[in-house]
Design a protein around this motif. Sequence first.
Motif, PDB file in Angstrom:
ATOM      1  N   ALA A 283     -71.766  96.231  66.306  1.00 40.16           N
ATOM      2  CA  ALA A 283     -73.201  96.515  67.163  1.00 40.16           C
ATOM      3  C   ALA A 283     -72.869  98.063  67.554  1.00 40.16           C
ATOM      4  O   ALA A 283     -74.140  98.633  68.098  1.00 40.16           O
ATOM      5  CB  ALA A 283     -73.497  95.652  68.105  1.00 40.16           C
ATOM      6  N   ARG A 284     -72.043  98.589  67.503  1.00 44.79           N
ATOM      7  CA  ARG A 284     -71.856 100.220  67.919  1.00 44.79           C
ATOM      8  C   ARG A 284     -72.972 100.955  67.448  1.00 44.79           C
ATOM      9  O   ARG A 284     -73.628 101.838  68.355  1.00 44.79           O
ATOM     10  CB  ARG A 284     -70.443 100.449  67.603  1.00 44.79           C
ATOM     11  N   ASP A 285     -73.334 101.151  66.225  1.00 39.30           N
ATOM     12  CA  ASP A 285     -74.368 101.878  65.705  1.00 39.30           C
ATOM     13  C   ASP A 285     -75.825 101.606  66.173  1.00 39.30           C
ATOM     14  O   ASP A 285     -76.506 102.546  66.446  1.00 39.30           O
ATOM     15  CB  ASP A 285     -74.286 101.922  64.052  1.00 39.30           C
ATOM     16  N   LYS A 286     -75.994 100.449  66.570  1.00 39.59           N
ATOM     17  CA  LYS A 286     -77.184 100.030  67.004  1.00 39.59           C
ATOM     18  C   LYS A 286     -77.283 100.468  68.609  1.00 39.59           C
ATOM     19  O   LYS A 286     -78.528 101.090  68.797  1.00 39.59           O
ATOM     20  CB  LYS A 286     -77.445  98.376  67.247  1.00 39.59           C
ATOM     21  N   TRP A 287     -76.249 100.430  69.205  1.00 38.35           N
ATOM     22  CA  TRP A 287     -76.403 101.140  70.634  1.00 38.35           C
ATOM     23  C   TRP A 287     -76.578 102.564  70.353  1.00 38.35           C
ATOM     24  O   TRP A 287     -77.502 103.157  71.123  1.00 38.35           O
ATOM     25  CB  TRP A 287     -75.189 100.837  71.227  1.00 38.35           C
ATOM     26  N   ALA A 288     -75.995 103.024  69.639  1.00 41.06           N
ATOM     27  CA  ALA A 288     -76.131 104.630  69.547  1.00 41.06           C
ATOM     28  C   ALA A 288     -77.590 104.993  69.019  1.00 41.06           C
ATOM     29  O   ALA A 288     -78.192 105.927  69.577  1.00 41.06           O
ATOM     30  CB  ALA A 288     -75.128 105.342  68.363  1.00 41.06           C
ATOM     31  N   ASP A 289     -78.101 104.013  67.961  1.00 43.18           N
ATOM     32  CA  ASP A 289     -79.471 104.514  67.387  1.00 43.18           C
ATOM     33  C   ASP A 289     -80.454 104.225  68.666  1.00 43.18           C
ATOM     34  O   ASP A 289     -81.478 104.917  68.506  1.00 43.18           O
ATOM     35  CB  ASP A 289     -79.750 103.314  66.428  1.00 43.18           C
ATOM     36  N   LEU A 290     -80.166 103.121  69.552  1.00 41.27           N
ATOM     37  CA  LEU A 290     -81.187 103.038  70.638  1.00 41.27           C
ATOM     38  C   LEU A 290     -80.788 104.243  71.879  1.00 41.27           C
ATOM     39  O   LEU A 290     -81.739 104.133  72.618  1.00 41.27           O
ATOM     40  CB  LEU A 290     -81.101 101.763  71.227  1.00 41.27           C
ATOM     41  N   GLY A 291     -79.826 104.864  71.658  1.00 44.59           N
ATOM     42  CA  GLY A 291     -79.679 105.946  72.686  1.00 44.59           C
ATOM     43  C   GLY A 291     -79.091 105.262  74.151  1.00 44.59           C
ATOM     44  O   GLY A 291     -79.214 105.824  75.165  1.00 44.59           O
ATOM     45  N   ARG A 292     -78.605 104.074  73.842  1.00 45.39           N
ATOM     46  CA  ARG A 292     -77.869 103.268  75.107  1.00 45.39           C
ATOM     47  C   ARG A 292     -76.093 103.849  75.009  1.00 45.39           C
ATOM     48  O   ARG A 292     -75.624 104.051  74.197  1.00 45.39           O
ATOM     49  CB  ARG A 292     -77.913 101.878  75.002  1.00 45.39           C
ATOM     50  N   THR A 293     -75.741 103.791  76.356  1.00 43.26           N
ATOM     51  CA  THR A 293     -74.418 103.885  76.609  1.00 43.26           C
ATOM     52  C   THR A 293     -73.743 102.706  76.171  1.00 43.26           C
ATOM     53  O   THR A 293     -74.097 101.674  76.817  1.00 43.26           O
ATOM     54  CB  THR A 293     -73.871 104.625  77.931  1.00 43.26           C
ATOM     55  N   TYR A 294     -72.771 102.751  75.482  1.00 44.33           N
ATOM     56  CA  TYR A 294     -71.858 101.736  74.847  1.00 44.33           C
ATOM     57  C   TYR A 294     -70.517 101.821  75.528  1.00 44.33           C
ATOM     58  O   TYR A 294     -69.451 102.591  75.368  1.00 44.33           O
ATOM     59  CB  TYR A 294     -71.718 101.522  73.355  1.00 44.33           C
ATOM     60  N   GLU A 295     -70.341 101.138  76.705  1.00 44.53           N
ATOM     61  CA  GLU A 295     -69.015 101.051  77.573  1.00 44.53           C
ATOM     62  C   GLU A 295     -67.788 100.569  76.648  1.00 44.53           C
ATOM     63  O   GLU A 295     -66.612 100.855  77.156  1.00 44.53           O
ATOM     64  CB  GLU A 295     -69.286 100.346  78.695  1.00 44.53           C
ATOM     65  N   LEU A 296     -68.065  99.781  75.516  1.00 42.17           N
ATOM     66  CA  LEU A 296     -66.820  99.493  74.742  1.00 42.17           C
ATOM     67  C   LEU A 296     -66.522 100.224  73.694  1.00 42.17           C
ATOM     68  O   LEU A 296     -65.887  99.618  72.565  1.00 42.17           O
ATOM     69  CB  LEU A 296     -67.026  97.700  74.566  1.00 42.17           C
ATOM     70  N   ASP A 297     -67.095 101.082  73.647  1.00 41.35           N
ATOM     71  CA  ASP A 297     -66.736 102.283  72.505  1.00 41.35           C
ATOM     72  C   ASP A 297     -65.238 102.335  71.943  1.00 41.35           C
ATOM     73  O   ASP A 297     -65.227 102.294  70.717  1.00 41.35           O
ATOM     74  CB  ASP A 297     -67.463 103.506  72.577  1.00 41.35           C
ATOM     75  N   ASP A 298     -64.446 102.176  72.911  1.00 38.55           N
ATOM     76  CA  ASP A 298     -62.933 102.432  72.457  1.00 38.55           C
ATOM     77  C   ASP A 298     -62.200 101.000  72.331  1.00 38.55           C
ATOM     78  O   ASP A 298     -60.819 101.093  72.153  1.00 38.55           O
ATOM     79  CB  ASP A 298     -62.310 103.301  73.522  1.00 38.55           C
TER      80      ASP A 298
END
Length: 286
Positions: free
Chosen positions: A247-262
């Motif tokens: 789902a990481r790309d979805k969060w990025a596409d929505l401009g949302r901060t994804y805290e679990l990126d790493d």
Amino acid sequence: MTTCLAPLDAPSARRAGAGLRGLATTDVERSERLELMRSGALGSVHSWELVTAVDGPGTRMTVFLSGCPLRCLYCHNPDTLAMKDGGPVLAEDLLARVERYRAVFAATGGGITLSGGEVLMQPAFAARVLRGAKERGVHTCLDTSGFLGANATDEMLDDTDLVLLDIKSGDEETYRRVTGRPLAPTLAFGRRLAERGVPVWIRFVLVPGLTDDPRNVELVAEHAAAIEAVRPGTVQRVEVLPFHQMARDKWADLGRTYELDDVEPPSAEATEAVREVFRSRGLTTY
């Protein structure tokens, strides 16, 4: 009321990401639209797809409704969080699509699963679709966090053959960290399902550094066992789902901060060890 309807296209292979290219009502005044939604005739739907061995038994038509009160850090469908972002879909047209797949459902033991977002944000629409599916002899399933379980009427549950209940954490503090909401409504809904004899599949997402603490896992297993103890046979299985980054790309596409990126997915060994915790409580676990 004037509606302009387009045919419902086949869903994209991208899970809960393609949206709907049909069934949008375009010429309905806002007041009429709200009234239709209150009655359950109209719902806000994000997307749908056909899947096999996912979201319940057999081949299933999984329908993703828009709107969710939780803000899970690992949400796989962040594009379903706002109800306004869904397409207005008539229950009767969604049921017409269900009708088309009746033979497939019968052959595979499948049916319809209402997911989200959070399906119980739209209880009237969900109830109407479930009732219509049952009238057609189609197996029905709700995929829910249970946080809005009070929105599910007894009549709705009578039309529900299976609930996929997401217990996102066993520890209250961790649950609030994961979702921003309290745990108690989910557990209360699980007990209510058992009391009414509604079969349950419990789902738990294993996230390294977030939900994998041994005490947290033990508590989730205890909650699952407590639901099973209310009426033995209620909890048909527990699914331990390893965290992933799809789902990481979805969060990025929505401009949302994804805290679990790493965060890396858990190892197969760690996931299996957690499954053993549930099995030690006598629960069938996958």
